[in-house]
Enzyme design. Structure first.
Site, short mmCIF file in Angstrom:
data_model
loop_
_atom_site.label_atom_id
_atom_site.label_comp_id
_atom_site.label_asym_id
_atom_site.label_seq_id
_atom_site.Cartn_x
_atom_site.Cartn_y
_atom_site.Cartn_z
N HIS A 1 -35.78 66.65 22.52
CA HIS A 1 -36.79 66.56 21.47
C HIS A 1 -37.22 65.10 21.33
O HIS A 1 -36.70 64.21 22.01
CB HIS A 1 -36.27 67.10 20.15
CG HIS A 1 -36.28 68.61 20.08
ND1 HIS A 1 -37.45 69.33 20.07
CD2 HIS A 1 -35.27 69.51 20.03
CE1 HIS A 1 -37.17 70.62 20.01
NE2 HIS A 1 -35.85 70.76 20.00
N ASP B 1 -43.62 63.00 20.56
CA ASP B 1 -44.26 64.31 20.51
C ASP B 1 -45.79 64.22 20.47
O ASP B 1 -46.48 64.85 21.27
CB ASP B 1 -43.79 65.09 19.27
CG ASP B 1 -42.48 65.83 19.52
OD1 ASP B 1 -41.98 65.79 20.65
OD2 ASP B 1 -41.96 66.43 18.57
#
Length: 394
Positions: free
Chosen positions: A129, A159
């Site tokens: 992540h 992200d």
């Protein structure tokens, strides 16, 4: 709108892929999201809030009839957004060679792939992540935190900035190149490399050290809170002010205005002036002076005082406050930048329409692809597709 007529197929994924699709949709592209199917007794659930302006088709890609639907979509598409780990779409039968190879089905296709770890690297098949990608980029180690450990800015750098936005940027460049060459191509984006690229300024300064810009440990540099004139300060009755008066002329405006506004009850033996900004030995004392000064008045007082000046001091707004301070802002952020020849800023999106139900446009999209009512009904019966209403309407 700038991308009107551009057809995008986005495989449903997590934040970076949907954000790339959102950027394209906000600027006029027709974006179709391919969602999975669920059993007749299951409830289609989608939590993707980056769905503005998109349509959804729910297809079971494990069946040949489902794969045929996707192939027909991609034969007509300009852009494909692949949010999966390396090799997933290839196993499904939708790899780049299927479209861009010697006998490709759509050699004008822009095949955009976005992954976390770099393709071909030692981590490419691992789960991860934003915080993991940021860690490998070298950027996380430079971010100040508490207790000697690095802090991290939500999941913004890897992200969204290094992932979704970089992917959208690559798609736009590939579309421009296609105008010149007539050919599509693969756009490879990964969030580790993307986070590094958007962090070029601090990383280059770190590699080639210059005056106190990212050369000291985290939290000790001018731009990461190490300087007393580039930091966030608490005010009376809660609330905070941001201070960023780096240049001497801006610091002079700040400290002069600040000193004059302090209440009579505020008494310090030492009162700093404009010429003491870069006296490093006085920085601890200057920071404490500014800290105590801001605590003497409310955020609203300081915000009003510095409004319209070059002190580089503005209030730290909460999200609901930020949506009200500018007439063009709303609770849901609007796309930017604004192009003068195109209308690309939708008004505020109602909360209930932010999430796009899975399969909401299945029948509509299949009809556009040439499927008739009986074919659509058969696909629903064999569970190749889901429709919003549970079964196809004849």
């Amino acid at each position: 709108m700038a991308l009107a007529g551009t057809r995008v197929v986005e495989f449903a994924g997590l934040a970076p892929g949907p954000f790339a699709g959102l950027i394209l949709a906000d600027n006029g592209a027709s974006v179709i999201r391919i969602d999975r199917t669920v059993s007749p007794h299951g409830k289609p659930v989608n939590n993707d809030i980056l769905s503005r302006g998109k349509r959804s088709i729910s297809v079971n890609t494990k069946t040949q009839s489902g794969r045929n639907i996707v192939l027909r979509l991609l034969e007509q598409a300009d852009v494909l957004i692949d949010p999966y780990r390396p090799g997933v779409l290839e196993k499904m039968g939708f790899g780049p060679d299927v479209f861009l190879g010697e006998r490709g089905l759509n050699k004008r296709l822009i095949y955009a792939r976005i992954v976390g770890f770099p393709r071909g690297g030692p981590h490419q098949h691992m789960a991860g992540h934003d915080i993991n990608y940021l860690a490998l980029s070298g950027v996380l180690s430079m971010l100040p935190g508490k207790g000697g450990k690095p802090g991290f800015p939500l999941n913004l750098l890897a992200d969204f900035a290094g992932g979704g936005m970089m992917c959208a940027n690559g798609i736009l460049m590939a579309l421009l190149d296609r105008v010149r060459t007539g050919h599509g191509q693969v756009v490879d984006a990964d969030m580790v490399s993307g986070a590094r690229y958007v962090s070029s300024f601090p990383l280059i300064h770190k590699a080639f050290p210059t005056e106190r810009i990212f050369t000291s440990p985290p939290g000790k540099n001018i731009l990461d809170g190490g300087a007393p004139f580039y930091d966030v300060y608490e005010c009376a009755e809660g609330g905070h002010m941001s201070l960023g008066c780096l240049e001497p002329q801006f610091f002079a405006v700040f400290i002069t205005t600040f000193n004059r506004a302090l209440p009579k009850s505020f008494k310090e033996e030492w009162v700093p002036g404009p010429h003491e900004q870069f006296d490093l030995e006085k920085w601890p004392r200057l920071r404490e002076y500014i800290r105590k000064g801001f605590l003497s008045q409310t955020r609203e007082f300081w915000s009003d005082l510095f409004h319209g000046t070059d002190a580089c001091a503005v209030a730290v707004l909460h999200p609901d406050e930020a949506s009200q301070f500018d007439r063009d802002f709303s609770l849901v952020p609007s796309p930017t930048p604004i192009l003068s020849r195109f209308k690309s800023r939708p008004r505020e999106t109602p909360t209930q329409s932010i999430v796009l139900p899975m399969g909401e446009h299945t029948e509509e999209i299949l009809t556009e692809l040439g499927y008739d009512g009986w074919q659509i009904s058969e696909l629903a019966i064999e569970e190749t597709i889901n429709t919003l209403h549970g079964r196809a309407k004849l």
